[in-house]
Enzyme design. Structure first.
Site, PDB file in Angstrom:
ATOM      1  N   ARG A  54     -22.100  22.744  -1.506  1.00  0.00           N
ATOM      2  CA  ARG A  54     -21.568  21.605  -2.284  1.00  0.00           C
ATOM      3  C   ARG A  54     -20.703  20.729  -1.391  1.00  0.00           C
ATOM      4  O   ARG A  54     -20.664  19.518  -1.523  1.00  0.00           O
ATOM      5  CB  ARG A  54     -20.812  22.099  -3.519  1.00  0.00           C
ATOM      6  CG  ARG A  54     -20.161  20.989  -4.312  1.00  0.00           C
ATOM      7  CD  ARG A  54     -19.819  21.354  -5.764  1.00  0.00           C
ATOM      8  NE  ARG A  54     -19.406  22.722  -5.957  1.00  0.00           N
ATOM      9  CZ  ARG A  54     -18.216  23.234  -5.575  1.00  0.00           C
ATOM     10  NH1 ARG A  54     -17.343  22.462  -4.965  1.00  0.00           N
ATOM     11  NH2 ARG A  54     -17.931  24.494  -5.807  1.00  0.00           N
ATOM     12  N   TYR A 107     -28.785  -3.165 -14.061  1.00  0.00           N
ATOM     13  CA  TYR A 107     -29.503  -2.032 -14.637  1.00  0.00           C
ATOM     14  C   TYR A 107     -28.751  -1.541 -15.889  1.00  0.00           C
ATOM     15  O   TYR A 107     -27.530  -1.338 -15.851  1.00  0.00           O
ATOM     16  CB  TYR A 107     -29.600  -0.921 -13.585  1.00  0.00           C
ATOM     17  CG  TYR A 107     -30.092   0.385 -14.138  1.00  0.00           C
ATOM     18  CD1 TYR A 107     -31.332   0.475 -14.777  1.00  0.00           C
ATOM     19  CD2 TYR A 107     -29.322   1.533 -14.043  1.00  0.00           C
ATOM     20  CE1 TYR A 107     -31.771   1.668 -15.294  1.00  0.00           C
ATOM     21  CE2 TYR A 107     -29.767   2.743 -14.566  1.00  0.00           C
ATOM     22  CZ  TYR A 107     -30.996   2.796 -15.194  1.00  0.00           C
ATOM     23  OH  TYR A 107     -31.436   3.977 -15.723  1.00  0.00           O
ATOM     24  N   ASP A 180     -25.305  -3.241  -5.938  1.00  0.00           N
ATOM     25  CA  ASP A 180     -26.398  -2.290  -6.130  1.00  0.00           C
ATOM     26  C   ASP A 180     -27.601  -2.857  -5.378  1.00  0.00           C
ATOM     27  O   ASP A 180     -28.174  -3.862  -5.781  1.00  0.00           O
ATOM     28  CB  ASP A 180     -26.689  -2.152  -7.635  1.00  0.00           C
ATOM     29  CG  ASP A 180     -27.761  -1.098  -7.918  1.00  0.00           C
ATOM     30  OD1 ASP A 180     -28.611  -0.858  -7.031  1.00  0.00           O
ATOM     31  OD2 ASP A 180     -27.765  -0.541  -9.025  1.00  0.00           O
ATOM     32  N   LYS A 205     -35.696   5.236  -5.924  1.00  0.00           N
ATOM     33  CA  LYS A 205     -36.626   4.109  -5.954  1.00  0.00           C
ATOM     34  C   LYS A 205     -37.266   3.897  -4.573  1.00  0.00           C
ATOM     35  O   LYS A 205     -37.923   4.781  -4.074  1.00  0.00           O
ATOM     36  CB  LYS A 205     -35.896   2.876  -6.494  1.00  0.00           C
ATOM     37  CG  LYS A 205     -35.124   3.154  -7.797  1.00  0.00           C
ATOM     38  CD  LYS A 205     -36.048   3.486  -8.936  1.00  0.00           C
ATOM     39  CE  LYS A 205     -35.430   4.118 -10.175  1.00  0.00           C
ATOM     40  NZ  LYS A 205     -34.043   4.020 -10.473  1.00  0.00           N
TER      41      LYS A 205
END
Ligand code: PLP
Length: 387
Positions: A54, A107, A180, A205
């Protein structure tokens, strides 16, 4: 990478940044470290700084180095999804009483994140048409937001906003400028170079590029902010898994060639449907008639693989069109090698219905893949002709 390597062009960095061969075997591709923990020599004596995955894993580090290099940044942190990256960034930056000023065409999930999760914790949210610089200046001066959040090209209407001009205005009131860059990717546009403070990505994406992995990233040159986001990555734990990081790295290596083809194919479709009787409007920044065309030509290398269209026959025509495409698949998401069609008002943007981000039910969004351009054009035209 050495200083010399940092001077290399985009496609070279996409393939080599963070991708040193394995020194023990000579494997050209750095190994995929599928491990959750690392053996210590003695208590606290770590190998390469690795303790527990982590906090850090070599495969994730390789991706982060690659991402930072592509955006021309000092730091990149990768997450389990784009929204996990956005959440970590906003938690690092916002405190109760702060305000977020956001483009009115971002978005839907980004808007939902702030409205449904941060607003109840005392953060204010205002959305605005950011291509109107005078309105943006007024809003920045009256709201004094902590964060200015923009997306260009925007989703789904492909509005283009001026990153340099907005960053200058926002910095005048002390706001942090977040872009973004999911639609453009660093191959087409580099917001940090244009004046933004932070770039976020849904690496799900174009960066991943093959519709087989979820991921997100926060990229910045601000060392203090990077440290805060890195702390949240470790302490809250929405990290990318080693497998996801490895797949994303693999995808990024072909980003430059893919983006050229995505852009060429989208351009071909846009040009072929302008003037079709079933089409009321085409939203593609590569068309000279697009209101943001000149700005996009200055700000972007090419115009990208996303385009939207408004059907003259309204919702019924939009639904019929989306369901009669044959090469395009009806699915959420974007940026994969395969072409996808999305009906924003019912799919990606259903969560913003009733807000000023609501998308007309006559709008269809296409994520144009890298199949043969002629096949894609023929598919779109047969679906339009049938209306
Ligand atoms: N930003 C943009 C522009 C997006 O299109 C998406 C997802 O569709 C996101 C952020 C969120 O990313 P993810 O789905 O990886 O959480």
């Amino acid at each position: 990478m050495s200083d010399d390597e940092m001077m290399h062009g985009f496609a070279t960095r996409a393939i080599h940044a963070g991708q040193q061969f394995d020194p023990t075997t000579g494997a050209v591709i750095p190994p995929l470290y599928l491990t959750s923990t690392f053996v210590q020599r003695s208590i606290g004596d770590l190998r390469g700084g690795y303790e527990y995955a982590r906090g850090g894993n070599p495969t994730r580090d390789a991706l982060q180095t690659q991402l930072a290099s592509l955006e021309g940044a000092g730091f990149a942190l990768s997450f389990a999804s784009g929204l996990a990256a956005e959440d970590a960034l906003l938690r690092a930056v916002l405190r109760p009483g702060d305000h977020v000023l956001m483009g009115n065409d971002v978005y839907g999930g980004t808007h939902r994140l702030v409205r449904r999760i941060f607003e109840p914790w005392g953060v204010g949210l205002t959305t605005l048409e950011l291509s109107d610089l005078a309105a943006a200046r007024d809003a920045l001066e009256s709201l004094r937001p902590r964060v200015l959040w923009l997306e260009t090209p925007s989703n789904p209407l492909m509005k283009i906003t001026d990153i340099t001009a907005l960053a200058e205005l926002a910095h005048g009131v002390g706001a942090l400028v977040v872009v973004d860059n999911t639609f453009a990717t660093p191959f087409l546009q580099q917001p940090l170079v244009l004046g933004a403070d932070v770039v976020v990505h849904s690496t799900t994406k174009y960066l991943g590029g093959h519709s087989d992995v979820l991921g997100g990233a926060v990229v910045t040159n601000d060392a203090e902010l990077a440290e805060q986001v890195q702390f949240l990555q470790f302490a809250a734990g929405a990290v990318s898994s080693p497998m996801d990081a490895w797949l994303t790295t693999r995808g990024i290596k072909t980003l430059a060639v893919r983006m050229r083809q995505h852009s060429a194919n989208a351009h071909a479709i846009a040009e072929s449907i302008v003037g079709h009787s079933a089409v009321a409007r085409v939203y593609y920044p590569g068309l000279p008639t697009h209101p943001g065309h000149e700005l996009a030509a200055r700000q972007m290398r090419l115009f990208g693989g996303m385009l939207s269209l408004e059907l003259a026959g309204g919702a019924a025509a939009a639904r019929a069109f989306a369901e009669s495409l044959r090469v395009f698949s009806l699915a959420e998401s974007l940026g994969g090698v395969e072409s996808l069609v999305n009906y924003p008002s019912e799919m990606t943007h259903a969560s913003v219905r009733g807000t000023d981000l609501e998308v007309s039910d006559a709008i269809i969004r296409l994520s144009v893949g890298i199949e043969e351009a002629d096949d894609l054009v023929a598919d779109v035209r047969q679906a339009l002709d049938a209306l």
